[in-house]
Design an enzyme around this catalytic site. Structure first.
Site, PDB file in Angstrom:
ATOM      1  N   GLU A  58      18.197  -4.956 -17.273  1.00  0.00           N
ATOM      2  CA  GLU A  58      17.223  -3.865 -17.337  1.00  0.00           C
ATOM      3  C   GLU A  58      16.906  -3.362 -15.934  1.00  0.00           C
ATOM      4  O   GLU A  58      16.709  -2.159 -15.724  1.00  0.00           O
ATOM      5  CB  GLU A  58      15.956  -4.328 -18.061  1.00  0.00           C
ATOM      6  CG  GLU A  58      16.169  -4.635 -19.542  1.00  0.00           C
ATOM      7  CD  GLU A  58      16.899  -5.952 -19.816  1.00  0.00           C
ATOM      8  OE1 GLU A  58      17.004  -6.771 -18.873  1.00  0.00           O
ATOM      9  OE2 GLU A  58      17.361  -6.165 -20.949  1.00  0.00           O
ATOM     10  N   HIS A  60       9.758  -9.313 -29.789  1.00  0.00           N
ATOM     11  CA  HIS A  60      10.260  -8.074 -30.385  1.00  0.00           C
ATOM     12  C   HIS A  60       9.102  -7.266 -30.965  1.00  0.00           C
ATOM     13  O   HIS A  60       9.267  -6.554 -31.942  1.00  0.00           O
ATOM     14  CB  HIS A  60      11.275  -8.337 -31.504  1.00  0.00           C
ATOM     15  CG  HIS A  60      12.460  -9.135 -31.086  1.00  0.00           C
ATOM     16  ND1 HIS A  60      12.479 -10.505 -31.101  1.00  0.00           N
ATOM     17  CD2 HIS A  60      13.665  -8.746 -30.613  1.00  0.00           C
ATOM     18  CE1 HIS A  60      13.651 -10.942 -30.665  1.00  0.00           C
ATOM     19  NE2 HIS A  60      14.388  -9.900 -30.357  1.00  0.00           N
TER      20      HIS A  60
END
Ligand SMILES: Cc1ncc(C[n+]2csc(CCOP(=O)(O)OP(=O)(O)O)c2C)c(N)n1
Lengths: 337, 375
Positions: A60, A129
């Site tokens: 990322e 998540h």
């Protein structure tokens, strides 16, 4: 107009942006060949080529760092972080670099990039998540932060974000990808094809960043919210019979203060609702701002209904999620305050 | 393939990062200096570990199809790596695993029923329903709490190993990562710390060729192998057949001995194949064809079975008995765990427990929030 899910609307926004402007490039983990784990970029690589839409290594920091470099060069990157919960390795690039590049170079360099990420819980995703990290972005000067709640807005806002000259954090609550989820997890979800906001115009249109939307007009109290909780608030209003005015903020920074204040001044009561944890959440900013600007119009203290200050639990996600019951009870309490 | 001395100079074994250590040949014989000399009973135990892992995964996938669990991740085809390394290390060592090393727990003797309690998020879940299925934790069994955030554990393993060295301990750490996640910055941070402080750690890279939909070359870039990553940090790095139980055991033992002898970190790239889907949320048909049949390193369970049959350590009757035994053990564990409820069935521990362990001592604001939760 075409009926679209939010996923299709986001995909369509990419297509329109990439067709209009060859500086727009799209990349992220599993984004290219496969089209993203939520399929938001499906078909872009096949249509525009692997130089416009591509897979990246799982980094990322690399994704956002490279996007900053590309944006500084003059491209318009629109990148995906697979889940918002995975943006932390990129946080330095977002906060120290993308957000401040314009300011620190006195406009010599800029970083016009869009960083999309799915947020929120309700899919039994557990603590990695499910997060809603919007306050980690709204706290940072130089970033614009968008949270979408429906297909129509998603397309117009994403096009506006990509065209914006500043870095935009674009948050997509995954629970509303396929329908206006109202928190009643025990019921089947209504698809977007049965909802007016699932009707999406073809071609290009934008929704100006910094404009809120009155989701439901009402006179009893004002609900300030965004994302999935817009639909939860709607259900709570319907079920309690309270005539709530629900404001879908759409952009948290910049905030549409005019719409917010007009509503609070009209109703005299203000409820702030978000899924993210309560403490130092964006609701605190809303509450402070409304109190500073509309104190004399308030008939009751501002109330917040938010996620608890715990990590998002797997087994207890519906005890954690501020669903229609909790929001409805807060509305009732606010009316009798 | 040569087996170097434990203190061999890193330059002298540099080429091993490009080669492939194997013990089991294509005829099922154990050949070469890496053959670990395990007894027939140890080998049968190793086979049983792998069969148990496979049966466990199959049962969990069935439970997922039946709607009993929300999510699962299997390690089909990769069983040898975690199972053999667990047996090659010692109690007290600490593994820092990813979600695909259930073999470590199972080969350590961790109770299957506890694993299933976690997967079901039921009233007996040792993690109290907080974590996604398969994100186990067991300090007692040398298994560090799994994080959903890739690569974070890799550098933590180095830190744990540094602490062990600082305190004059003999325990070592073992860091685990998938080849895809080696792209993350934390992986590179781990290497520089391991190299600088010569930490007693095994740096495992499980190259199963896929990171969700992305083939391994996205993370490997222009390097020939993942073991190449060790070279720039002067960390001895080996590339090993990960579907060869004997090679995994031998190399793990070698790396552990190096660490315990204070000779520093060892990197190992285990070459294997992710035979199944990434997770129950994934459908690989959109990005790859069935590769298992063409994979040159074969299947780890079949290969060890063949070796045991060829060498006479196992016969068909014992093999069948093992198969029956692992199926029975898994089924019994499942039935017991299933009697303690599940998140899918709505039978979980009190939601008030979600406020525990956020801090060591519950602060006032959490106490107030807990009072608002029913149950
Ligand atoms: C920081 C972070 N980014 C992205 C993800 C999403 N994700 C989960 S597993 C995975 C692929 C990992 O592949 P690899 O490291 O090769 O391990 P494998 O799954 O093949 O065992 C991705 C991208 C994540 N969990 N954490």
């Amino acid at each position: 107009m075409t009926a679209m899910t939010m996923i299709e609307a986001i995909r369509d926004a990419h297509v329109v942006a990439m067709e209009r402007d060859d500086r727009v490039v799209v990349f992220g983990e599993d984004v290219g060949y496969f089209g993203g784990v939520f399929r938001c970029t499906l078909g872009l690589q096949q249509r525009f080529g692997a130089h416009r839409c591509f897979d990246t290594p799982i980094s990322e920091a690399g994704i956002v760092g490279a996007a900053v470099g590309m944006a500084a060069y003059g491209l318009r990157p629109c990148v995906e972080i697979q889940f918002a919960d995975y943006m932390y390795p990129a946080y330095d690039q977002i906060v120290s670099e993308a957000a401040r590049l314009r300011h620190r170079s006195a406009g010599d360099f800029t970083a016009p990039l869009t960083i999309r990420m799915p947020t929120g819980g309700g899919i039994f995703g557990g603590q990695t998540h499910s997060q809603s990290p919007e306050a980690l972005f709204t706290h940072v000067a130089g970033l614009k932060t968008v949270v979408v709640s429906n297909p129509y807005d998603a397309k117009g806002l994403l096009l506006a974000a990509i065209e914006d000259d500043d870095p935009v954090i674009f948050l997509e609550p995954k629970r509303v990808y396929n329908g206006p989820f109202d928190g009643h997890h025990e019921r089947p979800i209504v698809p977007w094809s049965k909802h007016p906001l699932g009707e999406v115009p073809e071609g290009h249109y934008t929704i100006e960043l910094g404009t809120a939307r009155v989701h439901r007009a009402g006179s009893d109290l004002t609900v300030l919210t965004y994302g999935t909780l817009v639909h939860v608030a709607q259900a709570a209003a319907d079920e309690t019979g309270i005539d709530a005015e629900i404001i879908d903020l759409r952009t948290l920074v910049p905030l549409d203060l005019d719409t917010v204040l007009a509503s609070v001044i009209k109703t005299g009561r203000c409820l702030v609702v978000h899924e993210a944890t309560l403490t130092s959440g964006y609701g605190a900013e809303l509450s402070a701002t409304v109190q500073e600007r509309a104190f004399h119009h308030l008939e009751a203290p501002i109330t917040r209904v938010c996620g608890w200050d715990t990590p998002y639990p797997h087994a207890h996600e519906w005890a954690y999620f501020p669903g229609p019951d909790r929001v409805g009870r807060a509305m009732q309490a606010l009316m009798s305050a | 393939m040569r087996k170097p001395d434990l203190d061999e100079k890193v330059e002298r074994i540099a080429l091993m990062r490009k080669q492939l250590v194997r013990v089991l040949d294509d005829d099922g014989q154990a050949v070469g200096p890496w053959a670990p000399g395990l007894t027939p009973e140890q080998l049968v135990t190793g086979l049983r570990d792998m069969m148990l892992v496979r049966a466990f995964d199959a049962r969990m996938l069935r439970a997922h199809r039946q709607g009993k669990i929300s999510f699962y991740m299997q390690c089909l085809g990769e069983e040898a790596i975690a199972c053999a390394q667990q047996r090659a290390l010692r109690p007290g060592d600490m593994h820092f695993p990813t979600y695909r090393q259930q073999g470590l727990l199972i080969a350590s003797g961790y109770p299957l029923v506890e694993m299933i309690n976690q997967v079901l998020s039921n009233t007996h879940d040792p993690l109290k329903g907080r974590q996604l299925p398969v994100m186990y934790s067991s300090r007692e069994h040398g298994f560090f709490s799994i994080s959903g955030n890739l690569a974070t554990q890799y550098v933590q393993a180095v830190g744990w190993a540094m602490a062990s060295a600082l305190r004059g301990g003999t325990a070592i750490a073992s860091a685990w990562i998938g080849e895809g996640a080696t792209s993350e910055s934390d992986f590179h941070a781990a290497l520089v710390f391991a190299s600088t402080y010569q930490a007693p750690v095994i740096l495992n890279i499980v190259n199963n060729h896929w990171a969700i939909s992305t083939p391994e070359d996205f993370a490997r870039g222009a390097s020939a192998t993942f073991a190449d990553r060790g070279y720039g940090f002067s960390i001895p790095a080996l590339r090993v057949d990960g579907n060869d139980y004997l090679a995994v055991y031998a190399v793990s033992q070698w790396a552990a001995q190096r660490a315990r002898a204070n000779l520093g970190p060892t990197m190992v790239e285990w070459v294997t194949l992710r035979v199944g889907a990434h997770s129950t949320s994934d459908d690989p048909s959109g990005y790859r064809t069935d590769e298992a049949a063409r994979f040159p390193l074969g299947d780890p369970v079949d290969r060890l079975t063949r070796h045991l049959l060829v060498t006479g350590a196992l016969d068909d009757a014992r093999q069948q008995a093992l198969a029956d035994e692992v199926t029975r053990d898994v089924e019994a564990a499942f039935q017991e765990a299933d009697s303690h409820g599940s998140v899918k069935g709505g039978v979980v521990i009190s939601p008030k427990t979600m406020f525990d362990d956020v801090y060591a001592v519950l602060p006032r604001h959490l106490r107030e929030q807990r009072d608002q939760v029913e149950g």
